[in-house]
Design a protein around this motif. Structure first.
Motif, PDB file in Angstrom:
ATOM      1  N   LYS A  88       3.868   6.368  -6.076  1.00 23.72           N
ATOM      2  CA  LYS A  88       2.501   6.437  -7.191  1.00 23.72           C
ATOM      3  C   LYS A  88       3.011   4.999  -8.152  1.00 23.72           C
ATOM      4  N   HIS A 140       1.065   4.475  -2.368  1.00 25.18           N
ATOM      5  CA  HIS A 140       0.653   5.720  -2.147  1.00 25.18           C
ATOM      6  C   HIS A 140       1.658   6.559  -2.912  1.00 25.18           C
ATOM      7  N   LYS A 198       0.748  -1.062   0.463  1.00 26.40           N
ATOM      8  CA  LYS A 198       0.047  -0.133   0.061  1.00 26.40           C
ATOM      9  C   LYS A 198       0.435   1.440   0.061  1.00 26.40           C
TER      10      LYS A 198
END
Length: 168
Positions: free
Chosen positions: A35, A32, A28
Motif C-alpha cells: 500500500k 498492492h 504491482k
C-alpha cells in the motif's frame, strides 16, 4: 520479505530498477501488498518506466539520474537483465543504510556492496531459500490441519447418524 523485515514502509523511499516482466510484477505487488506509492521506477528504456509509472501512479526517472536516486532511496529493488552489475560499490560508499533486493540473474549488484556494513543485500537465491523454508514450515502443519478436519467430520457423521431415524 519487505513486509516482514521493514517497519514504517510508508516512510521509505523505494527505487525499482528494471520494468520488464519481473520489475513490472514486482512494482504491482509493492503497490498492492505494501500500500505504498513512494516508488521511483528507472529503466534503460525510459518510455517503459514512464508507461508503468503512469499505470500505477508512481514516479519515474531517467537512467542518468540513477546515482542520485540510489542515494535518496531506503530500499532498492534490482530487476534488470544486464550482463554486468548496475548497482556499483561506488554508488553506495558513504551512504546511509539501505536494503537492496537483487532479483536479477545474473546478479546485478556488484559483489563488493555486500561488504558494506550499512547495506543489506538479499539476492534472488536467498529469497528462494527463505520461501522454501516457509513452505517447509507450512507443510509441517498439514497433519495438524488434517487431524482437525477428521475430528469435525467424525462429529458430523455422529450427529448425522443420530438424526437418521428422526421423522422428516
Amino acid at each position: 520479505y519487505i513486509r516482514e523485515h521493514v517497519k514504517d514502509i510508508a516512510d521509505k523511499k523505494i527505487l525499482l530498477l528494471g520494468t520488464g516482466k519481473i520489475g513490472k510484477s514486482t512494482s504491482k505487488n509493492l503497490v498492492h501488498y505494501l500500500k505504498t506509492k513512494n516508488i521511483t521506477l528507472i529503466n534503460r528504456t525510459e518510455e517503459k518506466a514512464v508507461e508503468l509509472a503512469k499505470e500505477l501512479g508512481l514516479k519515474h526517472a531517467p537512467i542518468g539520474e540513477l546515482p542520485r536516486h540510489i542515494s535518496e532511496s531506503d530500499i532498492i529493488l534490482v530487476a534488470t537483465d544486464a550482463a554486468d552489475p548496475i548497482i556499483l560499490l561506488s554508488h553506495l560508499q558513504e551512504q546511509s543504510s539501505k536494503l537492496i533486493l537483487d532479483l536479477s540473474i545474473p546478479h546485478n549488484v556488484e559483489l563488493g556492496v555486500q561488504q558494506l556494513p550499512y547495506i543489506d543485500v538479499i539476492n534472488v537465491d536467498e529469497l528462494s531459500k527463505m520461501r522454501d523454508e516457509t513452505l517447509a514450515k507450512r507443510e509441517a502443519e498439514v497433519p495438524k490441519a488434517k487431524a482437525i478436519i477428521a475430528e469435525h467430520v467424525a462429529e458430523f457423521i455422529e450427529w448425522h447418524e443420530h438424526r437418521k431415524h428422526v421423522p422428516v
